[in-house]
Scaffold this motif. Structure first.
Motif, PDB file in Angstrom:
ATOM      1  N   LYS A 180      -3.687   3.201  -1.260  1.00 21.71           N
ATOM      2  CA  LYS A 180      -3.936   2.377  -2.179  1.00 21.71           C
ATOM      3  C   LYS A 180      -2.844   1.282  -2.724  1.00 21.71           C
ATOM      4  N   ARG A 231       0.793  -1.230   0.068  1.00 19.64           N
ATOM      5  CA  ARG A 231       0.152   0.142  -0.104  1.00 19.64           C
ATOM      6  C   ARG A 231       0.880   1.358  -0.040  1.00 19.64           C
ATOM      7  N   ASP A 232       0.563   2.390  -0.682  1.00 19.96           N
ATOM      8  CA  ASP A 232       1.266   3.528  -0.819  1.00 19.96           C
ATOM      9  C   ASP A 232       1.011   4.470   0.603  1.00 19.96           C
ATOM     10  N   ALA A 233       1.230   5.694   0.561  1.00 25.44           N
ATOM     11  CA  ALA A 233       0.893   6.568   1.645  1.00 25.44           C
ATOM     12  C   ALA A 233      -0.532   6.861   1.868  1.00 25.44           C
ATOM     13  N   HIS A 234      -1.329   6.824   0.620  1.00 26.17           N
ATOM     14  CA  HIS A 234      -2.808   7.190   0.615  1.00 26.17           C
ATOM     15  C   HIS A 234      -3.639   5.649   0.725  1.00 26.17           C
ATOM     16  N   GLU A 243      -0.086   1.926  -9.769  1.00 30.55           N
ATOM     17  CA  GLU A 243      -0.570   2.435  -8.688  1.00 30.55           C
ATOM     18  C   GLU A 243      -2.088   2.301  -9.055  1.00 30.55           C
ATOM     19  N   SER A 244      -2.722   2.351  -7.709  1.00 33.48           N
ATOM     20  CA  SER A 244      -4.146   2.314  -7.802  1.00 33.48           C
ATOM     21  C   SER A 244      -4.685   1.074  -8.218  1.00 33.48           C
TER      22      SER A 244
END
Length: 156
Positions: free
Chosen positions: A15, A10-13, A27-28
């Protein structure tokens, strides 16, 4: 079949991010089940934000635990299919009809717009769409109590 070569996190947001076997980053990412009701743990695709398949996964159980857990958590947040355990009452045998049901997520109410909103997935499995678009699953008709079955039979 070999286990697909990819990394997922997962990224920082929050996603999902996938890095495929060639080092390409996506991403996403969205996990999509091929057969969400009939074979939920078999045939899963990781799809990029533009709708292209990045990775095909034959069996979710074949993945390492950290990757499997990330994918399962994402699927759980996207999929909401309460399973009907009991039909307590129906307001009318004509549609639209309001049903009071017990599900695996607690008591609920659904509005059946028409009999065509009850879809038979197999001889013993049904999917019922309510007027708000929520899908309710009856996994096994034979497991329903007699009262529930009697009410349901009026719509089948």
């Amino acid at each position: 079949m070999p286990i697909p070569n990819f990394q997922i996190h997962r990224d920082a947001h929050g996603k999902l991010v996938v890095v495929d076997g060639n080092g390409q980053r996506f991403e996403s990412v969205t996990p999509v089940r091929a057969f969400p009701i009939g074979a939920p743990d078999e045939g899963l695709s990781l799809v990029s934000a533009d709708g292209h398949e990045i990775v095909w996964i034959e069996r979710l159980d074949d993945l390492p635990a950290p990757a499997r857990e990330l994918i399962e958590a994402e699927l759980a947040s996207r999929e909401f299919v309460p399973e009907i355990a009991r039909i307590r009452s129906v307001s009318s045998f004509a549609c639209p009809s309001v049903w009071q049901v017990d599900t695996d997520r607690g008591e609920s109410e659904l509005t059946l717009k028409g009999e065509e909103d009850i879809r038979r997935l197999s001889p013993t499995r049904l999917l019922i769409a309510d007027s708000h678009g929520i899908q309710f699953l009856i996994r096994d008709l034979d497991a329903l109590d007699r009262h529930s079955r009697k009410l349901l039979d009026r719509f089948l």
